[in-house]
Design an enzyme around this catalytic site. Structure first.
Site, PDB file in Angstrom:
ATOM      1  N   ILE A 229      44.619  50.335-100.817  1.00  0.00           N
ATOM      2  CA  ILE A 229      44.235  49.298-100.281  1.00  0.00           C
ATOM      3  C   ILE A 229      43.089  49.583 -99.175  1.00  0.00           C
ATOM      4  O   ILE A 229      41.977  49.227 -98.997  1.00  0.00           O
ATOM      5  CB  ILE A 229      45.230  48.464 -99.396  1.00  0.00           C
ATOM      6  CG1 ILE A 229      46.357  48.396-100.377  1.00  0.00           C
ATOM      7  CG2 ILE A 229      44.697  47.213 -98.753  1.00  0.00           C
ATOM      8  CD1 ILE A 229      47.595  47.417 -99.661  1.00  0.00           C
TER       9      ILE A 229
ATOM     10  N   LYS B  33      64.094  60.133 -96.552  1.00  0.00           N
ATOM     11  CA  LYS B  33      65.073  60.688 -95.404  1.00  0.00           C
ATOM     12  C   LYS B  33      65.730  61.854 -95.902  1.00  0.00           C
ATOM     13  O   LYS B  33      66.148  61.999 -96.997  1.00  0.00           O
ATOM     14  CB  LYS B  33      65.897  59.561 -95.322  1.00  0.00           C
ATOM     15  CG  LYS B  33      66.480  59.390 -93.870  1.00  0.00           C
ATOM     16  CD  LYS B  33      67.694  58.082 -93.918  1.00  0.00           C
ATOM     17  CE  LYS B  33      68.022  57.854 -92.687  1.00  0.00           C
ATOM     18  NZ  LYS B  33      67.051  57.314 -91.574  1.00  0.00           N
TER      19      LYS B  33
ATOM     20  N   ARG C  82      77.490  58.021 -91.826  1.00  0.00           N
ATOM     21  CA  ARG C  82      78.614  57.980 -90.691  1.00  0.00           C
ATOM     22  C   ARG C  82      78.535  57.156 -89.640  1.00  0.00           C
ATOM     23  O   ARG C  82      79.597  56.453 -89.429  1.00  0.00           O
ATOM     24  CB  ARG C  82      78.987  59.470 -90.187  1.00  0.00           C
ATOM     25  CG  ARG C  82      80.174  60.036 -90.072  1.00  0.00           C
ATOM     26  CD  ARG C  82      80.156  61.477 -89.510  1.00  0.00           C
ATOM     27  NE  ARG C  82      80.168  62.273 -90.774  1.00  0.00           N
ATOM     28  CZ  ARG C  82      79.656  63.683 -90.933  1.00  0.00           C
ATOM     29  NH1 ARG C  82      79.056  63.918 -89.761  1.00  0.00           N
ATOM     30  NH2 ARG C  82      79.509  64.233 -91.843  1.00  0.00           N
ATOM     31  N   ARG C  83      77.314  57.114 -89.094  1.00  0.00           N
ATOM     32  CA  ARG C  83      77.286  56.289 -87.873  1.00  0.00           C
ATOM     33  C   ARG C  83      77.503  54.741 -88.150  1.00  0.00           C
ATOM     34  O   ARG C  83      78.345  53.766 -87.554  1.00  0.00           O
ATOM     35  CB  ARG C  83      75.894  56.088 -87.504  1.00  0.00           C
ATOM     36  CG  ARG C  83      75.882  56.588 -85.845  1.00  0.00           C
ATOM     37  CD  ARG C  83      74.484  56.348 -85.234  1.00  0.00           C
ATOM     38  NE  ARG C  83      73.549  57.236 -86.182  1.00  0.00           N
ATOM     39  CZ  ARG C  83      72.132  56.382 -86.706  1.00  0.00           C
ATOM     40  NH1 ARG C  83      72.164  55.122 -86.349  1.00  0.00           N
ATOM     41  NH2 ARG C  83      71.425  57.169 -87.386  1.00  0.00           N
TER      42      ARG C  83
ATOM     43  N   ARG D 292      62.133  42.402 -90.831  1.00  0.00           N
ATOM     44  CA  ARG D 292      62.597  42.117 -89.453  1.00  0.00           C
ATOM     45  C   ARG D 292      61.455  42.579 -88.581  1.00  0.00           C
ATOM     46  O   ARG D 292      60.725  43.530 -88.410  1.00  0.00           O
ATOM     47  CB  ARG D 292      63.649  43.593 -89.277  1.00  0.00           C
ATOM     48  CG  ARG D 292      64.886  43.285 -90.005  1.00  0.00           C
ATOM     49  CD  ARG D 292      65.829  44.321 -89.339  1.00  0.00           C
ATOM     50  NE  ARG D 292      65.767  45.532 -90.053  1.00  0.00           N
ATOM     51  CZ  ARG D 292      66.241  46.012 -91.263  1.00  0.00           C
ATOM     52  NH1 ARG D 292      67.093  45.121 -92.042  1.00  0.00           N
ATOM     53  NH2 ARG D 292      66.107  47.252 -91.585  1.00  0.00           N
TER      54      ARG D 292
ATOM     55  N   SER E 263      65.270  49.362 -76.532  1.00  0.00           N
ATOM     56  CA  SER E 263      64.899  50.596 -76.236  1.00  0.00           C
ATOM     57  C   SER E 263      63.360  50.546 -75.746  1.00  0.00           C
ATOM     58  O   SER E 263      62.901  51.379 -75.017  1.00  0.00           O
ATOM     59  CB  SER E 263      64.809  51.723 -77.687  1.00  0.00           C
ATOM     60  OG  SER E 263      64.298  50.876 -78.675  1.00  0.00           O
TER      61      SER E 263
ATOM     62  N   GLU F 283      62.082  50.976 -97.395  1.00  0.00           N
ATOM     63  CA  GLU F 283      61.505  50.140 -96.030  1.00  0.00           C
ATOM     64  C   GLU F 283      59.971  50.501 -95.655  1.00  0.00           C
ATOM     65  O   GLU F 283      59.775  51.536 -95.631  1.00  0.00           O
ATOM     66  CB  GLU F 283      62.728  50.548 -94.993  1.00  0.00           C
ATOM     67  CG  GLU F 283      62.388  49.953 -93.510  1.00  0.00           C
ATOM     68  CD  GLU F 283      63.119  50.466 -92.433  1.00  0.00           C
ATOM     69  OE1 GLU F 283      64.096  49.818 -92.155  1.00  0.00           O
ATOM     70  OE2 GLU F 283      62.976  51.575 -91.759  1.00  0.00           O
TER      71      GLU F 283
ATOM     72  N   ALA G 137      56.742  55.216 -80.509  1.00  0.00           N
ATOM     73  CA  ALA G 137      57.872  55.724 -81.627  1.00  0.00           C
ATOM     74  C   ALA G 137      58.069  57.104 -81.531  1.00  0.00           C
ATOM     75  O   ALA G 137      59.260  57.799 -81.770  1.00  0.00           O
ATOM     76  CB  ALA G 137      57.884  54.716 -82.511  1.00  0.00           C
ATOM     77  N   THR G 138      56.847  57.780 -81.947  1.00  0.00           N
ATOM     78  CA  THR G 138      56.873  59.171 -82.247  1.00  0.00           C
ATOM     79  C   THR G 138      57.684  59.920 -81.390  1.00  0.00           C
ATOM     80  O   THR G 138      58.409  60.775 -81.261  1.00  0.00           O
ATOM     81  CB  THR G 138      55.705  59.560 -82.622  1.00  0.00           C
ATOM     82  OG1 THR G 138      55.277  58.841 -83.548  1.00  0.00           O
ATOM     83  CG2 THR G 138      55.824  61.116 -83.121  1.00  0.00           C
TER      84      THR G 138
HETATM   85  P1  0O2 Z   1      64.252  58.067 -89.165  1.00  0.00           P
HETATM   86  O1  0O2 Z   1      64.060  58.391 -90.398  1.00  0.00           O
HETATM   87  O2  0O2 Z   1      64.551  59.141 -88.063  1.00  0.00           O
HETATM   88  O3  0O2 Z   1      62.873  57.530 -88.449  1.00  0.00           O
HETATM   89  P2  0O2 Z   1      69.394  51.375 -87.038  1.00  0.00           P
HETATM   90  O4  0O2 Z   1      70.872  50.886 -86.774  1.00  0.00           O
HETATM   91  O5  0O2 Z   1      68.612  51.069 -85.952  1.00  0.00           O
HETATM   92  O6  0O2 Z   1      69.561  52.809 -87.151  1.00  0.00           O
HETATM   93  P3  0O2 Z   1      69.044  49.740 -89.343  1.00  0.00           P
HETATM   94  O7  0O2 Z   1      69.540  48.568 -88.799  1.00  0.00           O
HETATM   95  O8  0O2 Z   1      69.219  50.443 -90.489  1.00  0.00           O
HETATM   96  O9  0O2 Z   1      68.704  51.041 -88.258  1.00  0.00           O
HETATM   97  O10 0O2 Z   1      67.297  49.308 -89.411  1.00  0.00           O
HETATM   98  P4  0O2 Z   1      66.149  48.964 -88.361  1.00  0.00           P
HETATM   99  O11 0O2 Z   1      66.489  49.077 -86.665  1.00  0.00           O
HETATM  100  O12 0O2 Z   1      65.263  47.961 -88.720  1.00  0.00           O
HETATM  101  O13 0O2 Z   1      65.141  50.445 -88.848  1.00  0.00           O
HETATM  102  C1  0O2 Z   1      65.678  51.827 -88.545  1.00  0.00           C
HETATM  103  C2  0O2 Z   1      64.362  52.701 -88.357  1.00  0.00           C
HETATM  104  O14 0O2 Z   1      63.553  51.955 -87.353  1.00  0.00           O
HETATM  105  C3  0O2 Z   1      64.609  53.839 -87.725  1.00  0.00           C
HETATM  106  O15 0O2 Z   1      65.153  54.841 -88.701  1.00  0.00           O
HETATM  107  C4  0O2 Z   1      63.454  54.281 -87.082  1.00  0.00           C
HETATM  108  O16 0O2 Z   1      62.515  54.974 -87.851  1.00  0.00           O
HETATM  109  C5  0O2 Z   1      62.957  52.910 -86.750  1.00  0.00           C
HETATM  110  N1  0O2 Z   1      63.616  52.649 -85.138  1.00  0.00           N
HETATM  111  C6  0O2 Z   1      64.254  51.411 -85.197  1.00  0.00           C
HETATM  112  N2  0O2 Z   1      64.767  51.386 -83.540  1.00  0.00           N
HETATM  113  C7  0O2 Z   1      63.644  52.472 -83.038  1.00  0.00           C
HETATM  114  C8  0O2 Z   1      63.697  52.892 -81.759  1.00  0.00           C
HETATM  115  O17 0O2 Z   1      64.457  52.465 -80.847  1.00  0.00           O
HETATM  116  N3  0O2 Z   1      62.934  54.183 -81.613  1.00  0.00           N
HETATM  117  C9  0O2 Z   1      62.379  54.587 -82.517  1.00  0.00           C
HETATM  118  N4  0O2 Z   1      61.582  55.828 -82.382  1.00  0.00           N
HETATM  119  N5  0O2 Z   1      62.435  54.286 -83.783  1.00  0.00           N
HETATM  120  C10 0O2 Z   1      63.245  53.042 -84.140  1.00  0.00           C
HETATM  121  P5  0O2 Z   1      66.104  55.943 -88.407  1.00  0.00           P
HETATM  122  O18 0O2 Z   1      67.402  55.715 -89.021  1.00  0.00           O
HETATM  123  O19 0O2 Z   1      66.030  56.297 -86.801  1.00  0.00           O
HETATM  124  O20 0O2 Z   1      65.451  56.917 -89.347  1.00  0.00           O
END
Ligand code: 0O2
Ligand code: 0O2
Length: 208
Positions: free
Chosen positions: A27, A48, A58-59, A106, A115, A140, A152-153
């Site tokens: 795109i 992942k 687990r979480r 979302r 956060s 996703e 975020a990084t």
């Molecule tokens: P990775 O691969 O380490 O990035 P959750 O309960 O928040 O773990 P859920 O409900 O499955 O997850 O979905 P959500 O919150 O829509 O999306 C999760 C992903 O969004 C996370 O993946 C992050 O990539 C990003 N994310 C969500 N909240 C935050 C935050 O507070 N800070 C940062 N830096 N990223 C966030 P994972 O699992 O962390 O995987």
């Protein structure tokens, strides 16, 4: 699960990430060729890592035999935009596509997380052609500005360091940094026209 079972499970996810990276980067190329501002700055993707899958399962108390249904981000794509408004255009483009079906959205931009995290998440069912026929898997797609991505990084790497439990002063700083990133996006939006004009001149020079 044994290593071979993981490989079998994750194969289609790798395929989906690779295919979608090509498609979504495509795109951007289309916009570049048309000499129009691309709402997409760059695209990344990842499957992942297994330890993160196990941790998250687990979480969230997801049994390993329910991963395909209940873990939405085993295949993850990220689309970075220059401006907040570009996110809307990208989401609009994703909704119009017919190579996957969006099952959930979302909006953590209108509703930021505690956060300070901001991004727009789209979860889609993407069909992968395997040796055993079609398999629909969940992917996703996170859409965010460069400033949201920067925040975020950094927050993600600090999360690793502190195991999710930040000391209070760091938490406060991160929240302030998130607000600063938000203001940066707002300021950039206000001079969007100027920036885009400059970028068009720059890309013309580039292709000369
Ligand atoms: P990775 O691969 O380490 O990035 P959750 O309960 O928040 O773990 P859920 O409900 O499955 O997850 O979905 P959500 O919150 O829509 O999306 C999760 C992903 O969004 C996370 O993946 C992050 O990539 C990003 N994310 C969500 N909240 C935050 C935050 O507070 N800070 C940062 N830096 N990223 C966030 P994972 O699992 O962390 O995987
Ligand atoms: P190019 O030519 O640099 O644009 P892989 O999974 O390793 O096979 P890939 O695509 O190499 O696939 O890696 P990944 O991690 O999915 O995506 C990284 C891509 O994002 C790379 O582009 C980086 O150049 C690009 N990238 C990362 N940070 C930035 C940034 O701040 N600005 C811009 N414009 N691009 C960034 P490619 O795909 O290697 O191609």
């Amino acid at each position: 699960m044994k290593e071979k079972e993981w490989k079998l499970l994750l194969g289609p996810y790798r395929q989906a990430v690779d295919e979608l990276k090509v498609k979504l980067k495509g795109i951007r190329t289309e916009f570049e060729l048309g000499k129009a501002h691309s709402p997409i700055e760059f695209v990344t993707g990842r499957v992942k890592p297994i330890p993160s899958i196990i941790d998250k399962a687990r979480r969230k108390q997801i049994p390993l035999d329910r991963l395909e249904e209940e873990m939405q981000d085993i295949a993850g794509l990220r689309m970075m935009c220059q401006f907040t408004d570009d996110i809307r255009s990208v989401v609009h483009m994703l909704r119009k596509r017919n190579d996957f079906e969006i099952v959930e959205e979302r909006d953590y931009i209108s509703n930021k997380k505690d956060s300070g995290y901001r991004s727009y998440h789209v979860v889609a069912k993407y069909p992968v052609q395997t040796a055993n026929g079609e398999k629909k898997i969940l992917v996703e797609i996170q859409i965010r500005t460069l400033a949201m991505n920067f925040w975020a990084t950094i927050e993600h790497s600090l999360n690793y360091k502190y195991g999710g439990l930040f000391p209070e002063d760091i938490q406060l700083r991160l929240q302030r940094a998130a607000e600063a990133a938000y203001r940066l996006d707002e300021e950039m939006s206000l001079i969007r026209g100027e920036i885009q004009e400059a970028q068009v001149i720059f890309s013309r020079k580039d292709s000369e």
